[in-house]
Design an enzyme around this catalytic site. Structure first.
Site, mmCIF file in Angstrom:
data_model
loop_
_atom_site.group_PDB
_atom_site.id
_atom_site.type_symbol
_atom_site.label_atom_id
_atom_site.label_comp_id
_atom_site.label_asym_id
_atom_site.label_seq_id
_atom_site.Cartn_x
_atom_site.Cartn_y
_atom_site.Cartn_z
ATOM 1 N N ARG A 18 0.813 -1.229 0.000
ATOM 2 C CA ARG A 18 0.000 0.000 0.000
ATOM 3 C C ARG A 18 0.839 1.269 0.000
ATOM 4 O O ARG A 18 0.315 2.358 -0.213
ATOM 5 C CB ARG A 18 -0.954 -0.014 1.199
ATOM 6 C CG ARG A 18 -2.153 -0.930 0.999
ATOM 7 C CD ARG A 18 -3.137 -0.806 2.137
ATOM 8 N NE ARG A 18 -2.685 -1.501 3.329
ATOM 9 C CZ ARG A 18 -3.230 -1.380 4.524
ATOM 10 N NH1 ARG A 18 -4.254 -0.549 4.695
ATOM 11 N NH2 ARG A 18 -2.773 -2.065 5.553
ATOM 12 N N LYS A 25 8.707 -1.079 3.015
ATOM 13 C CA LYS A 25 7.935 -0.152 3.846
ATOM 14 C C LYS A 25 8.729 0.401 5.019
ATOM 15 O O LYS A 25 8.703 1.597 5.303
ATOM 16 C CB LYS A 25 6.672 -0.857 4.344
ATOM 17 C CG LYS A 25 5.839 -0.040 5.333
ATOM 18 C CD LYS A 25 4.552 -0.748 5.705
ATOM 19 C CE LYS A 25 4.773 -2.002 6.499
ATOM 20 N NZ LYS A 25 3.507 -2.559 7.027
ATOM 21 N N THR A 84 1.152 -13.893 12.545
ATOM 22 C CA THR A 84 2.135 -13.233 13.408
ATOM 23 C C THR A 84 2.953 -14.226 14.232
ATOM 24 O O THR A 84 4.161 -14.027 14.430
ATOM 25 C CB THR A 84 1.429 -12.238 14.344
ATOM 26 O OG1 THR A 84 0.302 -12.891 14.957
ATOM 27 C CG2 THR A 84 0.950 -11.016 13.577
ATOM 28 N N GLU A 158 -11.269 -10.752 19.097
ATOM 29 C CA GLU A 158 -11.447 -9.979 17.872
ATOM 30 C C GLU A 158 -12.877 -9.454 17.807
ATOM 31 O O GLU A 158 -13.811 -10.098 18.293
ATOM 32 C CB GLU A 158 -11.144 -10.834 16.650
ATOM 33 C CG GLU A 158 -9.695 -11.275 16.546
ATOM 34 C CD GLU A 158 -8.722 -10.114 16.548
ATOM 35 O OE1 GLU A 158 -9.018 -9.083 15.900
ATOM 36 O OE2 GLU A 158 -7.663 -10.222 17.192
ATOM 37 N N ASN A 173 -6.119 -4.214 21.829
ATOM 38 C CA ASN A 173 -4.828 -4.871 21.624
ATOM 39 C C ASN A 173 -3.937 -4.033 20.715
ATOM 40 O O ASN A 173 -4.314 -3.684 19.597
ATOM 41 C CB ASN A 173 -5.046 -6.254 20.999
ATOM 42 C CG ASN A 173 -3.750 -6.975 20.725
ATOM 43 O OD1 ASN A 173 -2.779 -6.816 21.465
ATOM 44 N ND2 ASN A 173 -3.732 -7.773 19.671
ATOM 45 N N ASN A 363 35.453 39.950 7.735
ATOM 46 C CA ASN A 363 34.185 40.492 7.237
ATOM 47 C C ASN A 363 34.112 40.206 5.742
ATOM 48 O O ASN A 363 34.966 40.669 4.981
ATOM 49 C CB ASN A 363 34.109 41.998 7.503
ATOM 50 C CG ASN A 363 32.728 42.555 7.221
ATOM 51 O OD1 ASN A 363 32.177 42.359 6.149
ATOM 52 N ND2 ASN A 363 32.168 43.268 8.172
ATOM 53 N N SER A 409 36.596 45.894 -3.487
ATOM 54 C CA SER A 409 35.320 45.442 -4.041
ATOM 55 C C SER A 409 35.444 45.151 -5.528
ATOM 56 O O SER A 409 36.145 45.849 -6.263
ATOM 57 C CB SER A 409 34.245 46.507 -3.824
ATOM 58 O OG SER A 409 34.002 46.680 -2.454
#
Length: 453
Positions: A18, A25, A84, A158, A173, A363, A409
């Site tokens: 997904r 992922k 799982t 569940e 859970n 500077n 300069s």
């Protein structure tokens, strides 16, 4: 807690379809750190000695991300997706080595906090055999409910199997679990796939442990801890939560933030107390800001160090290797890369300082640049202490400007300038009086001639 050995099983084999990405992922990042590395960081903070990493596609990359945080990692490949518990048992060889505690966490839950893991381990130390981490979402719909009785967790139900009374339970859970190491495999091996999906569910361990007369408890953690990342939308939402946590921690530690919601940190950003951060600042990885520094709005940092009481921005960009000493200043539209700016030195505006050293109290005028790249290699520019570089000057590296030197300069400097010298590197100016009148007449005639064609 440090006297108890601990193995954490990180389940990181999901393909994450997904996410719509070729990248696994768990390698997508939050605050510049892969999701799975956030998990490893929390685990490491909980005093875990070893990690068993269960991987699938892209396992080498996932392993590298975890090893960047914890060195003691054993990798186990899950070749099939059968639930799982099946995933946890892919790490059987690691679990069998014998540990006091076994934690089971998911590689896609980057907001898990060390404190939650500490609490689970504490309960094991107190005598529990199984500890389930639960949370209370705003709406429990869709989550498995934790069924408790007299301080014991007796089941995880569940929603489709729950009674009306059980569905009214708000304690759900979170999927994270801790097991007493000496009986972890015995409990896991009793889990069967006798269900509609023919999968081995880790949640079944609760009723198995209860049937064996073992101690099973649930602890409550915040909902943020169990947020899993499955889409880029969820990735962005988790990033927002992480940033909110970090901003709060920074402010409580003494950092002033005028508009905290507009400041974004990396996972390793260090900002010391009494620093001031204005709105719209982004910190990439590897940045440290010392106390008393003021960071003005719309500035970007990556791989940079800012010293005490330094002043940066607005609209400044500090790239890797930039180091600003105490009381130095880098102003608006200035870019610094791989350069050290000395104590009290000023690089105020519209300037690029790359591959250079800038001495104390130097500077650097507006529009000055170090020309550090010849198309093939980078070269060093050395600017001494108290040097003045005039506006719109180009210092062509390699070149060295001695202490107290002055660069006029608009100069292009291609050779070293000794200390206390004045250097000009520009064409001599000539003035042709009245010539402008002639030029205007000529150009006007040319324009009229074009129109007549």
């Amino acid at each position: 807690m440090t006297s108890r050995s601990c193995l954490t099983v990180i389940l990181a084999a999901g393909e994450g379809t997904r996410m719509k990405s070729a990248l696994p992922k768990v390698l997508h990042t939050i605050a510049g750190l892969p999701i799975v590395a956030h998990v490893a960081k929390a685990v490491h903070g909980a005093g875990v000695s070893d990690i068993a990493l269960v991987v699938g596609k892209g396992g080498d990359q996932v392993e590298a991300a975890v090893r960047s945080i914890v060195s003691s990692v054993t990798v186990h490949e899950q070749t099939e997706r059968l639930g799982t518990a099946h995933a946890v048992l892919a790490a059987r060889a690691s679990i069998a080595r014998g540990y006091d505690d076994v934690l089971v966490v998911f590689g896609d839950t980057p907001l898990i906090e060390t404190a939650a893991l500490d609490e689970a381990r504490d309960r094991l130390a107190e005598g529990a055999d199984v500890v389930v981490m639960g949370f209370r979402p705003a709406s429990p719909n869709g989550y498995g409910r934790l069924i408790e009785r007299e301080g014991r967790l007796i089941a995880i139900r569940e929603e489709k199997d729950a009674s009306e009374a059980e569905r009214r339970i708000g304690f759900c859970n979170g999927g994270l679990m801790a097991l007493r190491g000496n009986n972890a495999l015995a409990l896991l091996d009793k889990i069967t796939n006798d269900n509609a999906n023919r999968e081995f569910y880790l949640t079944d361990v609760v009723e198995i442990a209860n049937a064996d007369g073992r101690s099973v408890v649930a602890i409550e953690i915040s909902a943020d801890n169990v947020i899993g990342i499955n889409t880029r939308v969820e990735l962005a939402e988790a990033e927002a939560i992480w940033q909110t946590r970090k901003r709060r921690d920074m402010m409580l530690a003494g950092v002033t933030m005028q508009a905290p919601e507009t400041v974004f940190f990396a996972h390793d950003t260090v900002v010391e107390a009494d620093a001031i951060l204005e709105p719209n600042i982004i910190f990439g990885p590897g940045v440290s800001i010392a106390g008393g520094a003021v960071i003005h709005a719309f500035s970007y940092f990556e791989g940079a160090k800012v010293g005490p009481n330094a002043n940066v921005g607005p609209f400044a960009r500090l790239r890797p290797g930039a180091e600003l000493a105490a009381k130095s200043k880098v102003g608006n539209f200035v870019e610094v890369k791989n350069a050290k700016v000395g104590v009290g030195a000023k690089v105020n505006h519209l300037t690029y300082i790359g591959d250079a050293t800038v001495g104390a109290a130097a500077n650097i005028g507006a529009g000055a640049i170090t020309c550090n790249y010849d198309g093939y290699n980078k070269h060093l520019t050395e600017i001494g202490a108290n040097v003045f570089i005039g506006s719109n000057s180009s210092l062509v590296a390699p070149v060295s400007i001695g202490d107290n030197a002055y660069i006029a300069s608009g100069s292009v400097i291609t050779a070293d300038v000794p200390a206390d010298s004045l250097a000009f590197g520009r064409a001599r100016q000539e003035v042709k009086e009245g010539r402008a009148v002639q030029l205007r007449a000529r150009y006007a005639a040319q324009k009229l001639a074009k129109k007549a064609e």
